[in-house]
Design a protein around this motif. Structure first.
Motif, short mmCIF file in Angstrom:
data_model
loop_
_atom_site.label_atom_id
_atom_site.label_comp_id
_atom_site.label_asym_id
_atom_site.label_seq_id
_atom_site.Cartn_x
_atom_site.Cartn_y
_atom_site.Cartn_z
N THR A 209 50.56 52.06 46.77
CA THR A 209 49.58 52.98 46.20
C THR A 209 48.35 52.23 45.68
O THR A 209 48.44 51.08 45.26
N ARG B 223 44.92 53.30 43.15
CA ARG B 223 44.18 54.28 42.36
C ARG B 223 42.78 53.72 42.20
O ARG B 223 42.61 52.50 42.02
N SER C 203 49.08 59.84 51.93
CA SER C 203 48.33 60.86 51.20
C SER C 203 47.10 60.18 50.60
O SER C 203 47.21 59.09 50.03
N GLY D 48 43.62 61.32 48.29
CA GLY D 48 42.92 62.42 47.63
C GLY D 48 42.77 62.21 46.15
O GLY D 48 42.72 61.07 45.66
N GLN D 49 42.72 63.30 45.44
CA GLN D 49 42.48 63.24 43.99
C GLN D 49 43.68 62.65 43.25
O GLN D 49 44.82 62.86 43.63
N ASN D 50 43.39 61.92 42.20
CA ASN D 50 44.41 61.43 41.29
C ASN D 50 44.69 62.57 40.30
O ASN D 50 43.78 63.02 39.62
N LEU D 51 45.90 63.01 40.23
CA LEU D 51 46.22 64.18 39.41
C LEU D 51 46.32 63.86 37.92
O LEU D 51 46.42 64.77 37.11
N ASP D 52 46.29 62.57 37.57
CA ASP D 52 46.24 62.19 36.16
C ASP D 52 45.08 61.22 35.97
O ASP D 52 45.27 60.01 35.86
N PRO D 53 43.85 61.74 35.92
CA PRO D 53 42.69 60.86 35.81
C PRO D 53 42.43 60.34 34.40
O PRO D 53 41.37 59.80 34.12
N SER D 54 43.41 60.47 33.48
CA SER D 54 43.21 60.02 32.11
C SER D 54 42.95 58.52 32.02
O SER D 54 42.36 58.04 31.06
N THR E 253 39.92 58.42 39.53
CA THR E 253 39.74 59.80 39.98
C THR E 253 40.45 60.10 41.29
O THR E 253 40.70 61.26 41.60
N HIS E 254 40.76 59.06 42.07
CA HIS E 254 41.34 59.25 43.39
C HIS E 254 42.51 58.29 43.61
O HIS E 254 42.65 57.30 42.89
#
Length: 130
Positions: free
Chosen positions: A5, A7, A39, A41-47, A51-52
């Protein structure tokens, strides 16, 4: 299976067209023969400011070597790196219980760094230890 992965966050000022181009290049890389699933796309936890995200499943070490040196992958990085502000590699995971797997993967990365020093010089400033 090795699950890899990334990020990342785009540079301030990156246009929507540039972002879409980068994501398209990443999807092309994620579609090479050595990748089993992917996959992008967007990072679902952008804290954490990323962002991706990018995720690929790779069958084994032989496939990982092919993935790292695939001409599509090598051609894509110069189109991606200039648009990124930050990049985190991992967390990666595997269902392979070999205790030395992380070290062997690290050795493959170091081999690529030695082969492509310009790539490493461009990538290193983006890496973050999150």
């Amino acid at each position: 299976m090795i699950v890899h992965t990334l990020r990342f966050a785009f540079k301030d000022g990156a246009t929507e067209e540039e972002k879409e181009h980068v994501l398209a290049v990443m999807r092309r890389t994620a579609a090479v023969d050595s990748v089993v699933f992917s996959s992008v796309g967007q990072n679902l936890d952008p804290s954490d400011g990323f962002t991706h995200a990018y995720c690929v499943g790779i069958e084994d070490m032989a496939a990982l070597r092919r993935y790292m040196h695939d001409p599509v992958h090598l051609a894509g990085d110069p189109q991606i790196i200039p648009h990124l502000a930050r990049l985190a590699i991992g967390p990666d995971m595997s269902d392979d219980p070999a205790p030395d797997l992380a070290a062997r993967i690290g050795a493959l990365h170091e081999e690529k760094v030695a082969m492509y020093p310009q790539w490493a010089a461009e990538l290193t400033p983006l890496l973050t230890g999150v």
